[in-house]
Design an enzyme around this catalytic site. Structure first.
Site, short mmCIF file in Angstrom:
data_model
loop_
_atom_site.label_atom_id
_atom_site.label_comp_id
_atom_site.label_asym_id
_atom_site.label_seq_id
_atom_site.Cartn_x
_atom_site.Cartn_y
_atom_site.Cartn_z
N ASP A 176 10.78 -20.81 -64.04
CA ASP A 176 12.16 -20.84 -63.54
C ASP A 176 12.14 -20.97 -62.02
OD1 ASP A 176 14.79 -20.54 -62.89
OD2 ASP A 176 14.99 -18.50 -63.68
N GLU A 212 -9.76 -18.03 -38.44
CA GLU A 212 -10.23 -16.67 -38.13
C GLU A 212 -9.10 -15.68 -38.44
OE1 GLU A 212 -11.27 -16.84 -34.02
OE2 GLU A 212 -12.99 -18.15 -34.33
N GLU A 264 -7.21 -12.33 -39.12
CA GLU A 264 -7.40 -10.91 -38.80
C GLU A 264 -6.43 -10.07 -39.64
OE1 GLU A 264 -8.60 -11.78 -34.12
OE2 GLU A 264 -6.58 -11.09 -34.63
N GLU A 303 -12.48 -5.76 -35.26
CA GLU A 303 -11.77 -6.40 -34.16
C GLU A 303 -11.43 -5.39 -33.06
OE1 GLU A 303 -10.54 -8.81 -32.50
OE2 GLU A 303 -11.45 -10.47 -33.61
N GLU A 314 -11.92 -8.74 -39.00
CA GLU A 314 -11.92 -10.20 -39.12
C GLU A 314 -13.09 -10.62 -40.01
OE1 GLU A 314 -11.37 -12.59 -35.54
OE2 GLU A 314 -13.06 -13.85 -36.15
N HIS A 355 -6.54 -17.75 -35.55
CA HIS A 355 -6.92 -18.92 -34.76
C HIS A 355 -7.40 -20.03 -35.70
CE1 HIS A 355 -7.99 -15.78 -31.44
NE2 HIS A 355 -6.68 -15.90 -31.63
N ARG A 373 -9.47 -17.83 -22.80
CA ARG A 373 -8.69 -17.59 -24.01
C ARG A 373 -7.23 -17.24 -23.75
NH1 ARG A 373 -13.96 -16.62 -25.32
NH2 ARG A 373 -14.55 -16.91 -27.50
N GLU A 398 -9.38 -25.21 -30.68
CA GLU A 398 -8.99 -23.91 -31.25
C GLU A 398 -7.54 -23.62 -30.87
OE1 GLU A 398 -10.12 -19.14 -30.94
OE2 GLU A 398 -10.92 -20.58 -29.49
N ARG A 415 -4.69 -21.10 -30.81
CA ARG A 415 -4.72 -19.64 -30.84
C ARG A 415 -3.36 -19.02 -31.15
NH1 ARG A 415 -9.10 -17.33 -28.77
NH2 ARG A 415 -7.96 -15.54 -27.92
#
Length: 456
Positions: free
Chosen positions: A62, A144, A146, A201, A208, A257, A328, A345, A347
């Site tokens: 449904d 990655e 977490e 972490e 992680e 990430h 970063r 990457e 983030r």
């Protein structure tokens, strides 16, 4: 990130192969799994007597009962299994073993006549994968994700009391989650995952586990499976596993990430030893597309009111639309490895997102950059958090949306990301998110009472 044979999807099995395996492995139940627009994993479970029907794609459900799917008057929908996603779950408890094993197939959602359902998130990603293929590309993704482990109260309900007080890369006995992470990793390995690393972490109770990159659709399937396994193992240990982006104030939130790379004719299309930073023109255009559409992507990659409690300065989460090869604090970072491992990457995303829609949005943004030959601004080598407003303007650095309402506004204004979602998904997603914001805005929060009650 080098695509190798074991990183590719296994060839689709025939229904006869799967039926034989189900019998040989004493599988008693088969879960037909799909995902709704908001990213919640759903399933219809059938017993052995219905296995052949399920493999033929004849099981209906449904759709009107599922968030963002159909109206009541057009509710019947079919689950068409992708046979390449077949796997048998490991035993999570002794009771499960006594009742017989359980297997799973991830399904595409179709209408009764066999027409693909436009509101199926897996189909949304599939469209962008096909678009990339038309340009000669295949996107590989490594993630990655977490998560936090919290204690449960005497009533079994979850709390925000962390399972430990450990920090980044800590060991037992401070890291009390070590044994649980190993158990999760073992279960995933039994299901065909290649685990690359696991660790504690930064925040207390935060963990992680990283698994090997794969083509975009396979990675989205794996994220959905990963989250289920993490929560299921935590339950066996009497804990709550949460992928909420910012469950605790004053500490780092949980991100997801995403490491993205395009391959063409078996070679990494982002790599060029002669290019600036070792990047090809394709990489630059792709990065520029991600930056151009970052605001429009935010509601998809960071879809909760709570997501924007993570995207604040001071906790390693990006708030600025910029890219870097060295730090970063930027939205996009280019890890040091080059050649086949060249990748971007991103983030910004958090693990509350619908992985199919999030990867579709990022792929659409990057492809738009390639198709229009976009060029990114110069890479930023400094810590952006420490730059002044004037310095940010000089480097053409914008800010991400600061709350869900602003993010949804940006999504509706971005024809590339809105178009990637499609009209059906966009309409239902936006309606759900605006309702979520209205409900949040109307609620009275503890902070307001503590701040104002005695004062006003």
């Amino acid at each position: 990130m080098t695509p190798t044979p074991d990183a590719q999807s296994t060839p689709p099995r025939t229904p006869q192969d799967i039926l034989a395996t189900l019998s040989a492995e004493n599988v008693k139940f088969l879960r037909l799994q799909f995902t709704d627009i908001l990213g919640t994993t759903k399933n219809v479970e059938v017993p052995g007597s219905q296995f052949e029907k399920a493999l033929a794609g004849d099981v209906t459900f449904d759709g009107s009962a599922v968030e963002g799917f159909t109206r009541v008057e057009e509710s019947d929908m079919l689950l068409t299994p992708d046979l390449s996603t077949f796997l048998i779950y490991p035993q999570f408890s002794r009771e499960e073993g006594e009742r017989g094993r359980v297997a799973r197939l991830i399904c595409d959602v179709t209408l009764p006549g066999g027409t693909p359902f436009e509101g199926d998130p897996r189909r949304v990603l599939g469209r962008q994968v096909a678009r990339a293929a038309d340009l000669g590309f295949e996107m590989f993704v490594g993630t990655e994700p977490e998560f936090f482990l919290f204690e449960r109260g005497a009533d079994g309900r979850g709390s925000t009391v962390t399972h430990d007080k450990a920090g980044y890369f800590d060991l037992a006995p401070v890291d009390k989650g070590e044994r649980i992470r190993r158990e999760i990793a073992n279960k995933l390995v039994q299901m065909g995952f290649e685990i690359e690393a696991s660790h504690h972490e930064v925040a207390p109770g935060q963990h992680e586990i990283d698994f090997r990159y794969a083509p975009a659709l396979e990675t989205a399937d794996r994220i959905a499976t990963f989250k289920f396994v993490v929560k299921r193992v935590a339950l066996e240990y009497g804990l709550l596993a949460s992928f909420l982006p910012k469950p605790l104030p004053g500490v780092n939130g949980s991100g997801m990430h995403c490491h993205l790379s395009l391959f063409k004719d078996g070679a990494n299309a982002f790599a060029d030893p002669a290019g600036e930073h070792g990047l090809s023109a394709t990489a630059r255009h792709f990065i520029a597309g991600l930056l151009e559409h970052a605001g429009g992507m935010a509601a998809v990659t960071n879809p909760l009111v709570n997501s924007y409690k993570r995207l604040v300065p001071g906790y390693e989460a990006p708030v600025n639309v910029a890219w870097s090869t060295s730090n970063r604090s930027a939205l996009i970072r280019i890890p040091a490895k080059r050649g086949h491992s060249t990748r971007a990457e991103v983030r910004m995303p958090d693990p509350s997102c619908n992985p199919y829609l999030a990867l579709a949005a990022m792929l659409a943004a990057g492809l738009d950059g390639i198709e229009h030959g976009m060029e990114p601004p110069p890479a930023i080598g400094r810590n952006i958090f420490r730059m002044t407003v004037r310095e940010k303007r000089h480097h053409r650095i914008r800010e991400l949306p600061t709350d869900l309402r602003e993010a949804v506004d940006e999504l509706e204004k971005d024809p590339v990301i809105a178009g990637a979602l499609g009209e059906h998904v966009l309409d239902h997603f936006v309606a759900a998110k605006r309702a979520e914001w209205r409900e949040y805005s109307a609620a009275v929060h503890a902070w307001e009472l503590e701040r104002y009650l005695d004062l006003i």
